[in-house]
Design a protein around this motif. Structure first.
Motif, mmCIF file in Angstrom:
data_model
loop_
_atom_site.group_PDB
_atom_site.id
_atom_site.type_symbol
_atom_site.label_atom_id
_atom_site.label_comp_id
_atom_site.label_asym_id
_atom_site.label_seq_id
_atom_site.Cartn_x
_atom_site.Cartn_y
_atom_site.Cartn_z
ATOM 1 N N LEU A 210 58.642 57.685 29.731
ATOM 2 C CA LEU A 210 58.522 56.512 30.790
ATOM 3 C C LEU A 210 57.822 56.876 31.896
ATOM 4 C CD1 LEU A 210 62.337 57.043 31.849
ATOM 5 C CD2 LEU A 210 61.653 54.563 30.496
ATOM 6 N N SER A 211 56.937 55.816 31.727
ATOM 7 C CA SER A 211 55.660 55.430 33.095
ATOM 8 C C SER A 211 55.928 54.060 33.380
ATOM 9 C CB SER A 211 54.256 56.083 32.063
ATOM 10 O OG SER A 211 54.120 54.724 31.227
ATOM 11 N N GLY A 212 55.130 54.834 35.170
ATOM 12 C CA GLY A 212 54.881 53.684 35.899
ATOM 13 C C GLY A 212 53.490 53.640 36.840
ATOM 14 N N ALA A 213 52.463 52.856 37.046
ATOM 15 C CA ALA A 213 51.336 52.370 37.535
ATOM 16 C C ALA A 213 51.193 51.825 38.875
ATOM 17 C CB ALA A 213 50.815 52.509 37.060
ATOM 18 N N SER A 220 46.029 42.362 34.789
ATOM 19 C CA SER A 220 46.500 40.930 35.468
ATOM 20 C C SER A 220 48.047 40.380 34.506
ATOM 21 C CB SER A 220 45.452 40.079 34.170
ATOM 22 O OG SER A 220 45.800 40.887 32.808
ATOM 23 N N ASN A 221 49.128 41.529 34.650
ATOM 24 C CA ASN A 221 50.333 41.022 34.909
ATOM 25 C C ASN A 221 50.455 39.744 35.686
ATOM 26 O OD1 ASN A 221 50.432 43.068 33.406
ATOM 27 N ND2 ASN A 221 51.058 44.158 35.394
ATOM 28 N N LYS A 222 52.004 39.370 35.780
ATOM 29 C CA LYS A 222 52.355 37.998 35.774
ATOM 30 C C LYS A 222 53.295 38.229 37.096
ATOM 31 C CE LYS A 222 52.736 35.427 31.354
ATOM 32 N NZ LYS A 222 53.827 34.328 30.273
ATOM 33 N N ASN A 223 52.553 37.348 37.833
ATOM 34 C CA ASN A 223 54.052 37.476 39.329
ATOM 35 C C ASN A 223 53.257 38.983 39.924
ATOM 36 O OD1 ASN A 223 55.513 35.463 38.970
ATOM 37 N ND2 ASN A 223 56.346 36.541 37.726
ATOM 38 N N ASN A 224 52.244 39.491 39.612
ATOM 39 C CA ASN A 224 51.209 40.702 39.917
ATOM 40 C C ASN A 224 51.826 41.720 40.120
ATOM 41 O OD1 ASN A 224 48.624 41.193 41.616
ATOM 42 N ND2 ASN A 224 50.196 40.864 43.718
ATOM 43 N N ARG A 225 52.380 41.879 38.887
ATOM 44 C CA ARG A 225 54.172 42.851 38.634
ATOM 45 C C ARG A 225 52.665 44.132 38.116
ATOM 46 N NH1 ARG A 225 57.943 40.662 34.837
ATOM 47 N NH2 ARG A 225 55.857 39.898 34.052
ATOM 48 N N GLN A 226 53.816 45.628 38.628
ATOM 49 C CA GLN A 226 53.219 46.764 39.282
ATOM 50 C C GLN A 226 53.249 47.248 37.038
ATOM 51 O OE1 GLN A 226 53.051 48.440 43.228
ATOM 52 N NE2 GLN A 226 54.638 49.487 41.409
ATOM 53 N N SER A 227 52.537 47.962 36.337
ATOM 54 C CA SER A 227 52.991 48.393 34.994
ATOM 55 C C SER A 227 53.683 49.178 35.076
ATOM 56 C CB SER A 227 51.522 48.485 34.520
ATOM 57 O OG SER A 227 50.907 47.359 33.941
#
Length: 283
Positions: A210-213, A220-227
């Motif tokens: 699992l990872s998050g940033a 360029s994610n939709k709705n300005n979401r974090q990866s």
């Protein structure tokens, strides 16, 4: 001198941005032959040269695409080693240490002192070394890495000098039994900094990551979401299964079956409707 390589054949449907008319099955086949030669001098200095040639196409399962194989021999990678230091010489063939994207350096120097390791990559001709499709701000003269490991703890600093500003990533890793943690603090030069946290847990034949940033200003994610990313790798008997997904529901699934003798079968697909199915063997 030694020879080794991979041969593959199967069917492929391109879903990676292909037009609707192009999303049809086609047959692929290909071969990649690796050639290596080495020698050792009387003083212990080692020399090696590797190159490859091929024809047709071989599937890249991870990227869900076909990689064309060149007919002619490529420029060789030459390495010279002495007393724990290795010098690599290959025009536009030495990898960038910062994130691996530039891959445009000509000279590399690597080595270690006990638990400390280091690497330096140098570009001798900036015009030839510019990353494909880049601007002048991407031009780079050198990339450097320094790493240290001790008792389950690792610290690595990767840096890339560019005319648009230096980029540096500090990576902290810690392994405790079946759990491995990694924190990356990435200074992206003129872009906003990004911090990534990843955890990998091994449970018998399964490995879960699992990872998050905090990169909502850098993607360029939709709705300005974090990866975020989640993946599972599972091996049982002759089967290896990999599955992953992310914040954009961009999922992938791969299955490999080991036939023995260096041969295996692969079936892979993803959310873009890409499909790869075929056999390959190493020799």
């Amino acid at each position: 001198m030694t020879f080794s390589g991979t041969a593959a054949a199967g069917v492929y449907k391109n879903g990676n941005g292909a037009a609707a008319a192009d999303k049809v099955f086609s047959v692929y086949s290909g071969i990649d032959i690796n050639i290596a030669a080495s020698a050792t001098a009387d003083n212990g200095m080692t020399f090696s040269a590797t190159t490859d040639m091929g024809a047709g196409s071989i599937p890249d399962i991870a990227d869900k695409e076909l990689d064309a194989q060149t007919d002619d021999l490529t420029a060789p990678e030459v390495k010279i080693g002495y007393n724990g230091v290795t010098i690599e010489l290959q025009s536009e063939g030495v990898d960038d240490y910062y994130d691996g994207d530039l891959n445009n350096y000509d000279i590399g120097v690597t080595g270690s002192f006990g638990d400390l390791s280091y690497g330096l990559a140098l570009e001798t001709d900036r015009d030839e070394g510019a990353v494909t499709g880049s601007t002048a701000s991407d031009d780079s003269d050198y990339s450097v890495t320094v790493g240290y490991k001790m008792a389950g703890v690792s610290v690595t600093v990767n840096s890339n000098q560019t005319t648009g500003g230096d980029k540096t990533a500090l990576i902290l890793g810690y392994t405790m039994g079946d759990l491995a943690l990694k924190v990356t603090a990435d200074n992206k030069g003129s872009a906003k900094d990004v911090t990534t946290i990843a955890a990998t847990y091994t449970a018998g034949p399964a490995k879960i990551t699992l990872s998050g940033a905090n990169d909502k200003d850098n993607n360029s994610n939709k709705n300005n979401r974090q990866s975020w990313d989640m993946s599972v790798a599972y091996t049982t008997g002759a089967y290896t299964i990999n599955a992953s997904t992310n914040e954009s529901d961009a999922w992938e699934a791969d299955v490999a079956y080991d036939l023995g003798g260096g041969a295996k079968m692969n079936v892979a697909t993803d959310s873009n409707d890409t499909v790869i199915a075929g056999v390959s063997f190493a020799f």
